[in-house]
Design an enzyme around this catalytic site. Sequence first.
Site, PDB file in Angstrom:
ATOM      1  N   ARG A  24       0.826  -1.217   0.000  1.00 37.48           N
ATOM      2  CA  ARG A  24       0.000   0.000   0.000  1.00 37.48           C
ATOM      3  C   ARG A  24       0.862   1.270   0.000  1.00 37.48           C
ATOM      4  O   ARG A  24       0.461   2.292   0.546  1.00 37.48           O
ATOM      5  CB  ARG A  24      -0.959   0.016   1.209  1.00 37.48           C
ATOM      6  CG  ARG A  24      -1.816  -1.222   1.338  1.00 37.48           C
ATOM      7  CD  ARG A  24      -2.799  -1.415   0.205  1.00 37.48           C
ATOM      8  NE  ARG A  24      -3.979  -0.612   0.305  1.00 37.48           N
ATOM      9  CZ  ARG A  24      -5.119  -0.981   0.871  1.00 37.48           C
ATOM     10  NH1 ARG A  24      -5.232  -2.164   1.408  1.00 37.48           N
ATOM     11  NH2 ARG A  24      -6.155  -0.185   0.890  1.00 37.48           N
ATOM     12  N   ARG A  28      -2.715   6.975   0.831  1.00 38.58           N
ATOM     13  CA  ARG A  28      -3.136   8.172   1.563  1.00 38.58           C
ATOM     14  C   ARG A  28      -2.108   8.825   2.481  1.00 38.58           C
ATOM     15  O   ARG A  28      -2.255   9.970   2.859  1.00 38.58           O
ATOM     16  CB  ARG A  28      -4.388   7.848   2.389  1.00 38.58           C
ATOM     17  CG  ARG A  28      -5.603   7.712   1.532  1.00 38.58           C
ATOM     18  CD  ARG A  28      -6.679   6.981   2.246  1.00 38.58           C
ATOM     19  NE  ARG A  28      -6.219   5.622   2.548  1.00 38.58           N
ATOM     20  CZ  ARG A  28      -6.951   4.719   3.155  1.00 38.58           C
ATOM     21  NH1 ARG A  28      -8.155   5.012   3.561  1.00 38.58           N
ATOM     22  NH2 ARG A  28      -6.481   3.516   3.366  1.00 38.58           N
ATOM     23  N   ARG A  37      -6.448  12.939  -4.983  1.00 44.03           N
ATOM     24  CA  ARG A  37      -7.747  12.428  -4.520  1.00 44.03           C
ATOM     25  C   ARG A  37      -8.764  13.532  -4.223  1.00 44.03           C
ATOM     26  O   ARG A  37      -9.965  13.287  -4.229  1.00 44.03           O
ATOM     27  CB  ARG A  37      -7.555  11.528  -3.298  1.00 44.03           C
ATOM     28  CG  ARG A  37      -7.165  10.117  -3.622  1.00 44.03           C
ATOM     29  CD  ARG A  37      -8.341   9.255  -4.098  1.00 44.03           C
ATOM     30  NE  ARG A  37      -9.135   8.767  -2.971  1.00 44.03           N
ATOM     31  CZ  ARG A  37     -10.348   9.176  -2.679  1.00 44.03           C
ATOM     32  NH1 ARG A  37     -10.937  10.111  -3.403  1.00 44.03           N
ATOM     33  NH2 ARG A  37     -10.993   8.685  -1.638  1.00 44.03           N
ATOM     34  N   ASP A  73      -6.958  -1.977  -7.326  1.00 46.70           N
ATOM     35  CA  ASP A  73      -7.545  -2.580  -6.129  1.00 46.70           C
ATOM     36  C   ASP A  73      -7.977  -4.011  -6.437  1.00 46.70           C
ATOM     37  O   ASP A  73      -8.399  -4.299  -7.565  1.00 46.70           O
ATOM     38  CB  ASP A  73      -8.750  -1.784  -5.632  1.00 46.70           C
ATOM     39  CG  ASP A  73      -9.071  -2.161  -4.194  1.00 46.70           C
ATOM     40  OD1 ASP A  73      -8.482  -1.563  -3.281  1.00 46.70           O
ATOM     41  OD2 ASP A  73      -9.868  -3.099  -3.973  1.00 46.70           O
ATOM     42  N   TYR A 150     -15.180 -11.305   0.348  1.00 49.33           N
ATOM     43  CA  TYR A 150     -15.796  -9.993   0.072  1.00 49.33           C
ATOM     44  C   TYR A 150     -17.116 -10.143  -0.683  1.00 49.33           C
ATOM     45  O   TYR A 150     -18.071  -9.410  -0.442  1.00 49.33           O
ATOM     46  CB  TYR A 150     -14.840  -9.083  -0.707  1.00 49.33           C
ATOM     47  CG  TYR A 150     -13.890  -8.336   0.210  1.00 49.33           C
ATOM     48  CD1 TYR A 150     -14.356  -7.329   1.063  1.00 49.33           C
ATOM     49  CD2 TYR A 150     -12.539  -8.638   0.257  1.00 49.33           C
ATOM     50  CE1 TYR A 150     -13.498  -6.656   1.919  1.00 49.33           C
ATOM     51  CE2 TYR A 150     -11.676  -7.969   1.106  1.00 49.33           C
ATOM     52  CZ  TYR A 150     -12.165  -6.982   1.933  1.00 49.33           C
ATOM     53  OH  TYR A 150     -11.323  -6.320   2.789  1.00 49.33           O
TER      54      TYR A 150
HETATM   55  O1  CP3 Z   1      -0.084  -1.300  -2.599  1.00 49.37           O
HETATM   56  C1  CP3 Z   1      -0.384  -0.305  -3.277  1.00 49.37           C
HETATM   57  O2  CP3 Z   1       0.029   0.829  -3.040  1.00 49.37           O
HETATM   58  C2  CP3 Z   1      -1.255  -0.513  -4.512  1.00 49.37           C
HETATM   59  C3  CP3 Z   1      -2.608  -0.214  -4.323  1.00 49.37           C
HETATM   60  C4  CP3 Z   1      -3.558  -1.121  -3.543  1.00 49.37           C
HETATM   61  C5  CP3 Z   1      -4.814  -0.643  -3.088  1.00 49.37           C
HETATM   62  N1  CP3 Z   1      -5.514  -1.703  -2.606  1.00 49.37           N
HETATM   63  C6  CP3 Z   1      -5.280   0.744  -3.192  1.00 49.37           C
HETATM   64  C7  CP3 Z   1      -6.309   1.220  -2.259  1.00 49.37           C
HETATM   65  C8  CP3 Z   1      -3.479  -2.482  -3.225  1.00 49.37           C
HETATM   66  C9  CP3 Z   1      -2.344  -3.485  -3.426  1.00 49.37           C
HETATM   67  C10 CP3 Z   1      -4.738  -2.837  -2.644  1.00 49.37           C
HETATM   68  C11 CP3 Z   1      -5.072  -4.199  -2.219  1.00 49.37           C
HETATM   69  C12 CP3 Z   1      -6.297  -4.423  -1.427  1.00 49.37           C
HETATM   70  N2  CP3 Z   1      -7.522  -3.793  -1.546  1.00 49.37           N
HETATM   71  C13 CP3 Z   1      -6.433  -5.430  -0.437  1.00 49.37           C
HETATM   72  C14 CP3 Z   1      -5.351  -6.434  -0.053  1.00 49.37           C
HETATM   73  C15 CP3 Z   1      -4.256  -5.835   0.729  1.00 49.37           C
HETATM   74  C16 CP3 Z   1      -4.600  -5.448   2.133  1.00 49.37           C
HETATM   75  O3  CP3 Z   1      -4.338  -4.272   2.465  1.00 49.37           O
HETATM   76  O4  CP3 Z   1      -5.070  -6.289   2.897  1.00 49.37           O
HETATM   77  C17 CP3 Z   1      -7.734  -5.348   0.079  1.00 49.37           C
HETATM   78  C18 CP3 Z   1      -8.327  -6.221   1.172  1.00 49.37           C
HETATM   79  C19 CP3 Z   1      -8.428  -4.326  -0.637  1.00 49.37           C
HETATM   80  C20 CP3 Z   1      -9.849  -3.894  -0.498  1.00 49.37           C
HETATM   81  C21 CP3 Z   1      -9.951  -2.506  -0.038  1.00 49.37           C
HETATM   82  N3  CP3 Z   1      -9.633  -1.389  -0.803  1.00 49.37           N
HETATM   83  C22 CP3 Z   1     -10.396  -2.046   1.225  1.00 49.37           C
HETATM   84  C23 CP3 Z   1     -10.840  -2.960   2.360  1.00 49.37           C
HETATM   85  C24 CP3 Z   1     -10.321  -0.661   1.213  1.00 49.37           C
HETATM   86  C25 CP3 Z   1     -10.772   0.267   2.320  1.00 49.37           C
HETATM   87  C26 CP3 Z   1      -9.793   0.291   3.417  1.00 49.37           C
HETATM   88  C27 CP3 Z   1      -8.638   1.164   3.055  1.00 49.37           C
HETATM   89  O5  CP3 Z   1      -7.494   0.724   3.139  1.00 49.37           O
HETATM   90  O6  CP3 Z   1      -8.920   2.332   2.711  1.00 49.37           O
HETATM   91  C28 CP3 Z   1      -9.795  -0.250  -0.048  1.00 49.37           C
HETATM   92  C29 CP3 Z   1      -9.538   1.137  -0.515  1.00 49.37           C
HETATM   93  C30 CP3 Z   1      -8.207   1.427  -1.083  1.00 49.37           C
HETATM   94  N4  CP3 Z   1      -7.473   0.604  -1.884  1.00 49.37           N
HETATM   95  C31 CP3 Z   1      -7.498   2.655  -0.925  1.00 49.37           C
HETATM   96  C32 CP3 Z   1      -6.312   2.530  -1.660  1.00 49.37           C
HETATM   97  C33 CP3 Z   1      -5.238   3.573  -1.851  1.00 49.37           C
HETATM   98  C34 CP3 Z   1      -7.987   3.873  -0.181  1.00 49.37           C
HETATM   99  C35 CP3 Z   1      -8.759   4.697  -1.132  1.00 49.37           C
HETATM  100  C36 CP3 Z   1      -8.750   6.157  -0.785  1.00 49.37           C
HETATM  101  O7  CP3 Z   1      -9.561   6.555   0.047  1.00 49.37           O
HETATM  102  O8  CP3 Z   1      -7.945   6.897  -1.387  1.00 49.37           O
END
Ligand code: CP3
Length: 341
Positions: A24, A28, A37, A73, A150
């Site tokens: 990640r 943010r 964003r 994502d 999910y």
């Molecule tokens: O690693 C990276 O920088 C690449 C981007 C990436 C995102 N999601 C962007 C994202 C990756 C590799 C993921 C994977 C992901 N997404 C997982 C597996 C990894 C982990 O962290 O367990 C899961 C379970 C998700 C599903 C998901 N996406 C959730 C549960 C959420 C909300 C919680 C959170 O972390 O905000 C997201 C949103 C998300 N995915 C954001 C980002 C940058 C936040 C979006 C924002 O508000 O800008």
Amino acid sequence: MKNSLFIQACRCEKVSRPPVWMMRQAGRYLPQYRKIREKTDFLTLCKTPELAAEVTLQPVDILGVDAAVIFSDILLLLEALGLPLKFESGGGPKLDKVFYLGETVRSLHPLDCSKLGFVYDAIKIVNRKLEGQQVPVIGFAGAPLTLAVYMIEGETSRDFHRARKFLMRETSSFEKLLQKLAKAVAEHLIEQVRAGAGAVQIFDTWGGLLSRDLYKKIVLPSLRQVIDPIKTLGVPVILYVNGSAQHLETMKESGADVLSVDWRLSLADVRKRIGYGHAIQGNLDPTYLYQHPSDIEKSTAEMLYMHPEPGLIANLGHGILPDTPVENARAFISTVKNWKC
Ligand code: CP3
């Protein structure tokens, strides 16, 4: 790219220091991400290749990480399979809950990869911009189990009771769902490699929900179904499981080249349990990045001391937390970059 530090470490070759990146890392905690964003919602950002590429490159430019994980994502794959996906502002993802598992599995159509064309286009742009630098792009997807969870729950939940109940009551439908998802995940990862990803990572964020035996019996076949076809492409496959302690031996059996472990394990123990032949990725507790930078240096050094042999990729044990100060992330990265093997 085969000579990059990152790919060499994935292959357990001798390197001058471990490569480093953070799960990640594009997100943010970076003010430059938040600025983009302010004007663009999350899904639009993921689906606009030029913007997704820009965000992917931010941690490379700002922190000097050794690999660029593509900004996307795991749940976009479910959207491409026909499940409507929303991200609520400030909250997590929302999908329509599954009520009848067997019926849902039957109605799930195969993946049309063109629906995820924006991911492949973003990878191509990032690779063009990284030309001449030894920084590979990491493609990724969710593991079939995490995606299934999910689908069934519709959102993140405390103990994923509904998904576990379906698994116990409708085991054969659950297994068919994992198979269908595994096929789609493999196709999506293969397309990312064709677009130029130098490695791929599979995220099994909710693997820790299941016992060792159940994971091996129900989940391992779906992991193999994903990993086997990718192996023929010659890029390293990384498998991340949150809750890896009970699943390390199963992770090893999956065929993955790199086992990515959470922070609850010590790297020395991981090496002892899996032997030599697989690289390890991990595993600083992401909350350690809330410490003072000098303590982050100490914690990072302690982690690196535990794994003196080749075959280590320094990373966190899960994604970087959104309110982590950038200077603290920098302390982690620079400690690894100054390390001498
Ligand atoms: O690693 C990276 O920088 C690449 C981007 C990436 C995102 N999601 C962007 C994202 C990756 C590799 C993921 C994977 C992901 N997404 C997982 C597996 C990894 C982990 O962290 O367990 C899961 C379970 C998700 C599903 C998901 N996406 C959730 C549960 C959420 C909300 C919680 C959170 O972390 O905000 C997201 C949103 C998300 N995915 C954001 C980002 C940058 C936040 C979006 C924002 O508000 O800008």
